[in-house]
Scaffold this motif. Structure first.
Motif, PDB file in Angstrom:
ATOM      1  N   ASP A 198      51.062  66.524   5.093  1.00  0.00           N
ATOM      2  CA  ASP A 198      49.730  67.044   4.780  1.00  0.00           C
ATOM      3  C   ASP A 198      48.993  67.459   6.038  1.00  0.00           C
ATOM      4  O   ASP A 198      47.822  67.710   6.035  1.00  0.00           O
ATOM      5  N   GLY A 199      49.739  67.555   7.160  1.00  0.00           N
ATOM      6  CA  GLY A 199      49.178  68.100   8.378  1.00  0.00           C
ATOM      7  C   GLY A 199      48.647  67.071   9.328  1.00  0.00           C
ATOM      8  O   GLY A 199      48.285  67.380  10.449  1.00  0.00           O
ATOM      9  N   GLY A 200      48.596  65.804   8.974  1.00  0.00           N
ATOM     10  CA  GLY A 200      48.085  64.773   9.854  1.00  0.00           C
ATOM     11  C   GLY A 200      49.198  63.945  10.433  1.00  0.00           C
ATOM     12  O   GLY A 200      50.362  64.287  10.402  1.00  0.00           O
ATOM     13  N   GLN A 201      48.822  62.819  11.015  1.00  0.00           N
ATOM     14  CA  GLN A 201      49.791  61.896  11.567  1.00  0.00           C
ATOM     15  C   GLN A 201      49.840  60.663  10.692  1.00  0.00           C
ATOM     16  O   GLN A 201      48.812  60.110  10.339  1.00  0.00           O
ATOM     17  N   THR A 202      51.016  60.239  10.299  1.00  0.00           N
ATOM     18  CA  THR A 202      51.130  59.047   9.476  1.00  0.00           C
ATOM     19  C   THR A 202      51.823  57.947  10.260  1.00  0.00           C
ATOM     20  O   THR A 202      52.779  58.203  10.981  1.00  0.00           O
ATOM     21  N   LYS A 203      51.300  56.752  10.160  1.00  0.00           N
ATOM     22  CA  LYS A 203      51.917  55.607  10.809  1.00  0.00           C
ATOM     23  C   LYS A 203      52.443  54.628   9.767  1.00  0.00           C
ATOM     24  O   LYS A 203      52.829  53.535  10.104  1.00  0.00           O
ATOM     25  N   ILE A 204      52.401  55.028   8.488  1.00  0.00           N
ATOM     26  CA  ILE A 204      52.842  54.137   7.423  1.00  0.00           C
ATOM     27  C   ILE A 204      54.344  54.280   7.232  1.00  0.00           C
ATOM     28  O   ILE A 204      54.850  55.366   6.985  1.00  0.00           O
ATOM     29  N   VAL A 205      55.067  53.152   7.366  1.00  0.00           N
ATOM     30  CA  VAL A 205      56.493  53.116   7.067  1.00  0.00           C
ATOM     31  C   VAL A 205      56.622  52.614   5.638  1.00  0.00           C
ATOM     32  O   VAL A 205      56.333  51.466   5.350  1.00  0.00           O
ATOM     33  N   SER A 206      57.035  53.500   4.735  1.00  0.00           N
ATOM     34  CA  SER A 206      57.047  53.160   3.319  1.00  0.00           C
ATOM     35  C   SER A 206      58.194  52.215   2.988  1.00  0.00           C
ATOM     36  O   SER A 206      59.132  52.030   3.769  1.00  0.00           O
ATOM     37  N   LEU A 207      58.122  51.638   1.796  1.00  0.00           N
ATOM     38  CA  LEU A 207      59.160  50.721   1.340  1.00  0.00           C
ATOM     39  C   LEU A 207      60.511  51.419   1.246  1.00  0.00           C
ATOM     40  O   LEU A 207      61.554  50.835   1.581  1.00  0.00           O
ATOM     41  N   THR A 208      60.511  52.663   0.807  1.00  0.00           N
ATOM     42  CA  THR A 208      61.760  53.416   0.713  1.00  0.00           C
ATOM     43  C   THR A 208      62.364  53.659   2.090  1.00  0.00           C
ATOM     44  O   THR A 208      63.585  53.547   2.278  1.00  0.00           O
ATOM     45  N   GLN A 209      61.521  54.008   3.059  1.00  0.00           N
ATOM     46  CA  GLN A 209      62.013  54.206   4.423  1.00  0.00           C
ATOM     47  C   GLN A 209      62.558  52.907   5.005  1.00  0.00           C
ATOM     48  O   GLN A 209      63.558  52.910   5.729  1.00  0.00           O
ATOM     49  N   MET A 210      61.906  51.809   4.679  1.00  0.00           N
ATOM     50  CA  MET A 210      62.403  50.510   5.135  1.00  0.00           C
ATOM     51  C   MET A 210      63.778  50.219   4.537  1.00  0.00           C
ATOM     52  O   MET A 210      64.689  49.762   5.238  1.00  0.00           O
ATOM     53  N   ALA A 211      63.934  50.489   3.237  1.00  0.00           N
ATOM     54  CA  ALA A 211      65.219  50.230   2.578  1.00  0.00           C
ATOM     55  C   ALA A 211      66.316  51.133   3.121  1.00  0.00           C
ATOM     56  O   ALA A 211      67.454  50.691   3.326  1.00  0.00           O
ATOM     57  N   GLU A 212      65.977  52.397   3.371  1.00  0.00           N
ATOM     58  CA  GLU A 212      66.990  53.325   3.893  1.00  0.00           C
ATOM     59  C   GLU A 212      67.452  52.914   5.279  1.00  0.00           C
ATOM     60  O   GLU A 212      68.645  52.978   5.595  1.00  0.00           O
ATOM     61  N   ARG A 213      66.519  52.484   6.108  1.00  0.00           N
ATOM     62  CA  ARG A 213      66.880  52.094   7.484  1.00  0.00           C
ATOM     63  C   ARG A 213      67.692  50.805   7.500  1.00  0.00           C
ATOM     64  O   ARG A 213      68.600  50.651   8.333  1.00  0.00           O
ATOM     65  N   THR A 214      67.419  49.879   6.591  1.00  0.00           N
ATOM     66  CA  THR A 214      68.069  48.566   6.648  1.00  0.00           C
ATOM     67  C   THR A 214      69.256  48.422   5.705  1.00  0.00           C
ATOM     68  O   THR A 214      70.204  47.698   6.002  1.00  0.00           O
ATOM     69  N   LEU A 215      69.203  49.104   4.539  1.00  0.00           N
ATOM     70  CA  LEU A 215      70.226  48.886   3.512  1.00  0.00           C
ATOM     71  C   LEU A 215      71.033  50.138   3.169  1.00  0.00           C
ATOM     72  O   LEU A 215      72.012  50.045   2.430  1.00  0.00           O
ATOM     73  N   GLY A 216      70.592  51.307   3.653  1.00  0.00           N
ATOM     74  CA  GLY A 216      71.348  52.529   3.403  1.00  0.00           C
ATOM     75  C   GLY A 216      70.700  53.424   2.362  1.00  0.00           C
ATOM     76  O   GLY A 216      69.730  53.050   1.686  1.00  0.00           O
ATOM     77  N   SER A 217      71.251  54.627   2.213  1.00  0.00           N
ATOM     78  CA  SER A 217      70.652  55.643   1.352  1.00  0.00           C
ATOM     79  C   SER A 217      70.724  55.278  -0.128  1.00  0.00           C
ATOM     80  O   SER A 217      69.814  55.581  -0.897  1.00  0.00           O
ATOM     81  N   THR A 218      71.805  54.634  -0.555  1.00  0.00           N
ATOM     82  CA  THR A 218      71.926  54.253  -1.970  1.00  0.00           C
ATOM     83  C   THR A 218      70.841  53.248  -2.346  1.00  0.00           C
ATOM     84  O   THR A 218      70.182  53.379  -3.390  1.00  0.00           O
ATOM     85  N   ALA A 219      70.654  52.236  -1.499  1.00  0.00           N
ATOM     86  CA  ALA A 219      69.601  51.254  -1.743  1.00  0.00           C
ATOM     87  C   ALA A 219      68.227  51.907  -1.708  1.00  0.00           C
ATOM     88  O   ALA A 219      67.331  51.546  -2.480  1.00  0.00           O
ATOM     89  N   SER A 220      68.067  52.888  -0.809  1.00  0.00           N
ATOM     90  CA  SER A 220      66.790  53.591  -0.719  1.00  0.00           C
ATOM     91  C   SER A 220      66.478  54.331  -2.012  1.00  0.00           C
ATOM     92  O   SER A 220      65.334  54.308  -2.497  1.00  0.00           O
ATOM     93  N   THR A 221      67.486  54.975  -2.592  1.00  0.00           N
ATOM     94  CA  THR A 221      67.288  55.671  -3.862  1.00  0.00           C
ATOM     95  C   THR A 221      66.915  54.694  -4.976  1.00  0.00           C
ATOM     96  O   THR A 221      66.020  54.958  -5.783  1.00  0.00           O
ATOM     97  N   PHE A 222      67.584  53.559  -4.996  1.00  0.00           N
ATOM     98  CA  PHE A 222      67.278  52.539  -6.006  1.00  0.00           C
ATOM     99  C   PHE A 222      65.853  52.016  -5.836  1.00  0.00           C
ATOM    100  O   PHE A 222      65.105  51.896  -6.814  1.00  0.00           O
ATOM    101  N   VAL A 223      65.469  51.708  -4.608  1.00  0.00           N
ATOM    102  CA  VAL A 223      64.128  51.181  -4.340  1.00  0.00           C
ATOM    103  C   VAL A 223      63.070  52.214  -4.696  1.00  0.00           C
ATOM    104  O   VAL A 223      62.027  51.883  -5.283  1.00  0.00           O
ATOM    105  N   SER A 224      63.340  53.469  -4.358  1.00  0.00           N
ATOM    106  CA  SER A 224      62.395  54.530  -4.681  1.00  0.00           C
ATOM    107  C   SER A 224      62.190  54.647  -6.188  1.00  0.00           C
ATOM    108  O   SER A 224      61.054  54.718  -6.679  1.00  0.00           O
ATOM    109  N   SER A 225      63.278  54.620  -6.936  1.00  0.00           N
ATOM    110  CA  SER A 225      63.192  54.716  -8.395  1.00  0.00           C
ATOM    111  C   SER A 225      62.476  53.504  -8.977  1.00  0.00           C
ATOM    112  O   SER A 225      61.624  53.630  -9.869  1.00  0.00           O
TER     113      SER A 225
END
Length: 465
Positions: free
Chosen positions: A123-150
């Motif tokens: 949206d044109g600004g700076q975000t410092k929020i690390v979302s739950l999905t990003q946390m899951a993707e970084r720690t558990l992988g893309s499949t877990a990230s998709t599950f957490v997002s859903s």
């Protein structure tokens, strides 16, 4: 003699001048020190205000729609068993929140230590929020990230359906309009105020709602405890076999974990301040829920499946106060959910939805400046509010069933099982490099995840015998 007098006069003048210069330097130093002290005081006050704001956000979000469902869900178990369930769920969820904060802050620091100090937001600004999905993707992988997002989207939409359905019912009764119209007006006012307002104004509104909620809570609780209404002997009733049935609504009532990434960003990743905000923001609702249950369980015969709220609602004045309390409770819950969901959608919106921005960039390179409003935030708010509004008013009586389902399965999975898995993965990777908000080894983390799994499994046995 004249020369000696002149020399003495000149020396006295010089000494006086030096003395004055020393005094000026001292005054300047004192002034600078005072400014530094004042600035430090202002910074400390601002930091304390941020902790209070984060605490109020958690408290306001927690003392929400779930409190309206508590009396009916615990009446068959009684006060003792239901209180034990509430305290046990609070302890589990507090540890889970610390695990989420631990992972979130570690990933924020990891991002800030890299080449990109902040992640550019769409949206044109700076975000410092690390979302739950990003946390899951970084720690558990893309499949877990998709599950957490859903799971996150499903859970959040389920809660919004419950909130908007109940808000329409309560507001419709107060102003005597159809629940659908009242719910749409409620969603428009709440969503619009958050959309046009700044973070600071939203924080002030939330603090005001939370304060009003506390006042109404005291008025209603005191009235329920009065001898003309309540019978404290009802609190001695206990049926421990009904305690497991209290868990889904207790979980729902005590969850605030979707706000943890927002709180971590709001407090700049300061672990001590995050710990204070989480503890303070969750302990206040726990105490309120215990008093709330005591007040209302003293009203109705226990073990008979009667909603104690119906007894107090027979009085016209108390009925009005209960409706106002319910609307404020839902409003504070809605603020937290709307803030976290819109930030989530903004950070995860598909690239093909930003074609307008790409077209503007191409025209800019061609020498043509095009001024147009940023459509991402309006899109995010509409995407958050329209689907649950549609569902809520096709089934106005969905509040209790949607709340129980969200607490039993969505929250136990997303905020009970996932956080220990993420922390376990990141601790193994970083080992001693990562400060721990929750002391303990792998056994503790596995035990926490297993506890949440057993809660969901136990409720599944009740729902699908």
């Amino acid at each position: 003699a004249m020369d000696a007098t002149l020399r003495r006069s000149w020396c006295a003048t010089k000494l006086t001048f030096r003395r004055e210069k020393r005094m000026q330097r001292k005054e300047t130093a004192r002034g600078k020190l005072g400014i530094l002290r004042n600035n430090r005081s202002v910074r400390v006050q601002a930091q304390e205000g941020r902790v209070i704001g984060a605490t109020a956000l958690i408290t306001g979000s927690t003392v929400g729609a779930g409190i309206l469902a508590l009396p009916a869900s615990v009446v068959n178990a009684g006060y003792g068993p239901s209180s034990a369930v509430l305290v046990a769920c609070w302890m589990l969820l507090a540890v889970e929140a610390f695990l989420l904060a631990e992972v979130n802050v570690a990933l924020r620091e990891e991002t800030n230590a890299g080449t990109e100090k902040d992640v550019e937001s769409k949206d044109g600004g700076q975000t410092k929020i690390v979302s739950l999905t990003q946390m899951a993707e970084r720690t558990l992988g893309s499949t877990a990230s998709t599950f957490v997002s859903s799971a996150y989207l499903f859970l959040s939409y389920t809660l919004l359906v419950a909130y908007l359905a109940k808000a329409g019912e309560l507001l419709g009764g107060i102003v005597h309009v159809p629940p659908a119209a009242a719910g749409v007006a409620f969603a428009a006012v709440m969503g619009g105020s958050i959309f046009v307002g700044s973070d600071q104004s939203t924080d002030k509104v939330n603090r005001g709602f939370t304060g009003a909620l506390m006042v109404l809570f005291l008025l209603i609780g005191l009235d329920a405890f009065m001898e003309t209404h309540g019978d404290l002997s009802h609190l001695t009733y206990a049926d421990w076999s009904q305690a497991p049935a209290c868990v889904p609504i207790a979980f729902l009532a005590l969850v605030y974990h979707d706000l943890v990434p927002v709180v971590c960003s709001y407090l700049d990743g300061d672990r001590d301040k995050i710990r204070k905000a989480v503890l303070g923001g969750s302990l206040i609702p726990l105490a309120m829920f215990l008093l709330w249950n005591a007040a209302f369980l003293s009203l109705a015969p226990t073990g008979m499946g009667v909603d104690p709220l119906d007894y107090l609602g027979r009085d016209e004045i108390m009925s009005g106060l209960l409706s106002m309390f319910g609307v404020l409770a839902i409003a504070t819950s809605l603020i937290g959910t709307l803030v976290s969901m819109t930030e989530y959608i903004i950070s995860h919106v598909p690239e093909d939805l930003t074609l307008l921005d790409k077209a503007k960039e191409k025209l800019k390179h061609m020498g043509t400046e095009v001024e147009s409003p940023n459509l991402l935030r309006p899109f995010a708010f509409l995407a958050v509010l329209l689907p649950p509004l549609t569902v809520a008013f096709t089934d106005p009586d969905i509040f209790l069933s949607a709340s129980a389902f969200a607490g039993a399965y969505g929250m136990t999975t997303l905020y009970g099982i996932v956080p220990p898995l993420m922390a376990l993965s990141l601790r193994k990777e970083k080992k001693a490099e990562m400060p721990e908000l929750v002391p303990g080894g792998s056994g503790l983390l596995v035990g926490l995840g297993l506890s949440a799994f057993l809660i969901a499994g136990g409720q599944a046995r009740l729902d699908f015998p």
